[in-house]
Enzyme design. Structure first.
Site, PDB file in Angstrom:
ATOM      1  N   GLU A 285     -20.703  52.555  10.414  1.00 27.60           N
ATOM      2  CA  GLU A 285     -20.793  51.881  11.714  1.00 27.60           C
ATOM      3  C   GLU A 285     -22.246  51.908  12.161  1.00 27.60           C
ATOM      4  O   GLU A 285     -22.975  52.866  11.886  1.00 27.60           O
ATOM      5  CB  GLU A 285     -19.910  52.588  12.751  1.00 27.60           C
ATOM      6  CG  GLU A 285     -20.067  51.966  14.142  1.00 27.60           C
ATOM      7  CD  GLU A 285     -19.019  52.402  15.145  1.00 27.60           C
ATOM      8  OE1 GLU A 285     -18.396  53.460  14.950  1.00 27.60           O
ATOM      9  OE2 GLU A 285     -18.839  51.666  16.138  1.00 27.60           O
TER      10      GLU A 285
ATOM     11  N   CYS B  14     -15.982  51.378  16.983  1.00 25.36           N
ATOM     12  CA  CYS B  14     -15.879  50.706  18.285  1.00 25.36           C
ATOM     13  C   CYS B  14     -16.707  49.436  18.378  1.00 25.36           C
ATOM     14  O   CYS B  14     -16.413  48.588  19.225  1.00 25.36           O
ATOM     15  CB  CYS B  14     -16.277  51.665  19.400  1.00 25.36           C
ATOM     16  SG  CYS B  14     -15.097  52.988  19.645  1.00 25.36           S
TER      17      CYS B  14
ATOM     18  N   ASN C 122      -9.575  48.057  15.480  1.00 25.57           N
ATOM     19  CA  ASN C 122     -10.072  49.413  15.203  1.00 25.57           C
ATOM     20  C   ASN C 122      -9.154  50.411  15.880  1.00 25.57           C
ATOM     21  O   ASN C 122      -8.033  50.607  15.430  1.00 25.57           O
ATOM     22  CB  ASN C 122     -11.526  49.555  15.667  1.00 25.57           C
ATOM     23  CG  ASN C 122     -12.040  50.982  15.503  1.00 25.57           C
ATOM     24  OD1 ASN C 122     -11.822  51.589  14.459  1.00 25.57           O
ATOM     25  ND2 ASN C 122     -12.668  51.539  16.512  1.00 25.57           N
ATOM     26  N   GLU C 123      -9.618  51.019  16.963  1.00 22.67           N
ATOM     27  CA  GLU C 123      -8.763  52.009  17.643  1.00 22.67           C
ATOM     28  C   GLU C 123      -8.023  51.322  18.778  1.00 22.67           C
ATOM     29  O   GLU C 123      -8.261  51.612  19.942  1.00 22.67           O
ATOM     30  CB  GLU C 123      -9.636  53.133  18.202  1.00 22.67           C
ATOM     31  CG  GLU C 123      -9.892  54.245  17.226  1.00 22.67           C
ATOM     32  CD  GLU C 123     -10.705  55.376  17.835  1.00 22.67           C
ATOM     33  OE1 GLU C 123     -11.210  55.235  18.958  1.00 22.67           O
ATOM     34  OE2 GLU C 123     -10.829  56.411  17.157  1.00 22.67           O
TER      35      GLU C 123
END
Ligand code: AHR
Length: 663
Positions: free
Chosen positions: A50, A248, A379-380
């Site tokens: 990331e 994120c 993603n989350e």
């Protein structure tokens, strides 16, 4: 299962490999070599990338000029105008606006009979520029010399402001069209906090944009490429996959700041910069100069995966922004462009050159397909809104590309209401792979070594997509990459390996951090502008990845898996390609642990086995730029009887990997 909570404490006795005193005192460990439990997927151990902690811009992406296109919110951030005699309006930022939405701003310079040293601009780099003595540096610029003739004296300076190399660029063309020109020169000193000066000489007006400086020694010497030392650390691990671009940043603070892969392709000047959400996420670790230039874009990620022999695992936005931030969602009737992005990405990666997106890939220099097999949707993300969107993505993708394995999110935590809801729902939807994240303290990892022993063998597979033991707590700036955390991860990973039938992929997170520019700790690999080191956590990951094996073997003591009894965690695998049994032992106790190892089903072994050991009596020990391999694997050999039984003692506070060739 007897799962014991064990913490390492300060001074432990060091120990050597030693024969067992008596078989009766120490239980035997039985490894069933003839009946493998399951296959281990080639993707088992991978890496998570990331652009956090200056991971891409200022890190892996080797560009040395910060804000090269003047598109940061403050257009001159990172730049300083140098004028011997101040004159208003000599250097201005101008904006093409709708004529070039991807890269509207540029710098305009008026030189009035200036000589070198009268008028210039200085770029500070990303926390300075790492410059190496004797290395070639490639400078390039887009320019428009609208009148007169202005030369550019390009020079690198050290922290004291002294010249450490440079050259002169004489623009070859005049007129109103943008041109690109490049010059190269060799640096004559090493400096970790260098800067770039451009001095203007002559008389006239010149516009400048995409001012760029790259070292010659990028990965595979690709112009405009990646920092070779950082890629090498990944290549050395032989990772099974690389997940990108996050994290994120996939989601963005709001949907306007989400990661959009199509905007990361093609010419640099067409890649539209956006703010990096880690710029402002933590008020205690602000990084106001953190933006995403996308010089490192999806084509480069696919190429990186191919270079290091890893499967590409792109994660795409599913129509939901970060739920910790704005939690903005795309209404279901406006989801189509997001789904289309996913379908187009598969075509970009795998499509024939006659397809729209396959042609784009070929145009970037890669006519052969990238053979994408996995794709992450979100993603989350969590909640019913996520599931609604996953269903739409899944239906569309599976209809066109049934062979692509989809990775779905189980949220931010490995337990609790959110996790249970998503996990149950995704399993009932027969999700291919469920991404679990655990940022927890070291004890959690020790206590959860048996987490997957009870998971359904026939259901959805697990991707342990982000995990790292926290020496303090999640997002604390005090978290350290110490041995206490790394050995806890090693212990936990015996459980991942034992359950490779369920867990098909795993990656530590985050991957990279710059010592002068991080937002999140712990991180697996740390850099400054010139140096790099792997943490003990890196070496644990590397040992697992290099000693994966092809099949899981049953390994028991008193008919139980080794999940922390007396502080001992262990797992076993078989490498069918090399006929080696691979054993992993993690001793989290303060004592030697001695066992008889019985390789049931083996007739003969070679008389020596290979051993790698990481051991420390100090749970707080860390590696550093000045002491990069303080705690790293030590290679040795173990004498074996040549039969299927041998005695083994593992030292306190140790992680040991053995490879034994069977005959
Ligand atoms: O790894 C750092 C962050 O942790 C990732 O961006 C996110 O997915 C998780 O919350």
């Amino acid at each position: 299962m007897n799962i014991r909570k064990v913490t390492l404490s300060a001074v432990l006795l060091s120990t050597l490999w030693a024969p067992l005193s008596s078989e009766a005192q120490n239980p035997s460990i039985v490894v069933k070599t003839a009946q493998p439990v399951s296959e281990i997927q080639p993707t088992m151990w991978g890496v998570f990338f990331e652009d956090i902690n200056l991971g891409a811009d200022g890190g892996l992406y080797a560009e040395l000029v910060k804000n090269r296109s003047f598109e940061f919110f403050k257009p001159l951030m990172g730049w300083k105008i140098q004028q011997k005699k101040f004159k208003e309006g000599t250097v201005t930022v101008q904006n093409r606006q709708e004529k070039n939405v991807s890269n509207p701003r540029f710098l305009s310079v008026k030189a009035e009979n200036t000589v070198r040293g009268d008028l210039g601009i200085t770029n500070e780099g990303f926390r300075g520029m790492g410059i190496k003595n004797g290395l070639r540096y490639d400078f390039s610029v887009m320019y428009r010399q609208t009148s007169g003739s202005v030369k550019l004296h390009v020079e690198l300076i050290n922290a004291k402001g002294e010249n450490i190399g440079g050259t002169t660029l004489i623009p070859q063309k005049n007129g109103n069209t943008w041109e690109k020109q490049a010059v190269s020169f060799t640096a004559n000193a090493t400096e970790s906090k260098g800067k770039l000066n451009i001095w203007f000489e002559g008389n006239g007006e010149i516009d400048l944009d995409i001012i760029s400086l790259f070292p010659e020694d990028t990965w595979k010497k690709r112009p405009g490429g990646m920092r070779a030392d950082m890629v090498q650390m990944l290549a050395d691990m032989k990772p099974g996959f690389i997940r990108f671009p996050g994290g994120c940043i996939v989601e963005g603070f709001d949907l306007s700041q989400r990661y959009q892969w199509k905007k990361t392709l093609g010419a640099l000047e067409d890649r539209q910069l956006i703010i990096n959400r880690w710029n402002f996420e933590f008020s205690h670790r602000p990084a106001p100069d953190y933006f995403q230039s996308f010089g490192l874009g999806f084509f480069e990620y696919f190429q990186l995966a191919e270079d290091i022999g890893a499967e590409a695992l792109p994660i795409l936005n599913c129509g939901m922004a970060c739920q910790f931030n704005s939690a903005e969602i795309a209404p279901l009737d406006q989801l189509e462009p997001y789904v289309q992005d996913a379908l187009d990405l598969i075509e970009f990666a795998n499509g024939d050159v006659s397809t729209t997106w396959g042609k784009v890939r070929a145009g970037m220099g890669h006519p052969a397909p990238f053979r994408l097999k996995f794709l992450g949707v979100g993603n989350e993300n969590w909640g019913p809104q996520y599931l609604e969107r996953v269903k739409i993505f899944t239906k569309a993708i599976k209809a066109k590309y049934p062979e692509i394995k989809l990775v779905n999110s189980s949220g931010t935590d490995p337990n609790g209401e959110r996790f249970d809801y998503l996990n149950n729902e995704l399993r009932s939807m027969k999700a291919d792979i469920i991404d679990e994240h655990y940022y927890r303290q070291a004890d959690w990892f020790l206590q959860n070594a048996a987490r997957y022993d009870s998971y359904d063998r026939n259901g959805s597979k697990v991707f342990a997509g982000e995990y790292a033991a926290q020496s303090d707590k999640t997002v604390s700036v005090d978290n350290k990459n110490n041995w206490k955390c790394a050995i806890a991860e090693a212990a936990f990973m015996t459980g991942l390996e034992r359950n490779a039938q369920v867990v098909n992929m795993a990656s530590y997170a985050p991957l990279f951090a710059h010592v002068d520019g991080w937002q999140w700790t712990p991180d697996m690999i740390w850099v400054d502008n010139l140096r790099i080191y792997g943490t003990p956590n890196y070496y644990v990951q590397k040992l697992y990845s290099l000693n994966k094996g092809t099949h899981v073997l049953s390994m028991t003591q008193n008919n139980q898996a080794l999940t922390g009894q007396d502080g001992l965690f262990a797992s076993a695998s078989l490498d069918k390609n090399t006929n080696e049994v691979i054993l992993k032992f993690v001793n989290t106790s303060k004592q030697d642990i001695s066992r008889e190892i019985n390789l049931e089903g083996v007739k003969k072994t070679e008389k020596t086995g290979k051993v790698w050991t990481m051991q420390s009596n100090d749970p707080e020990v860390v590696n550093s730029l000045n002491n990069p391999v303080q705690l790293s694997p030590k290679e040795s050999a173990i004498a074996l009887s040549g039969k299927n039984k041998f005695a083994l003692t593992v030292a306190p506070g140790s992680f040991t990997v053995l490879r034994i060739k069977t005959l």
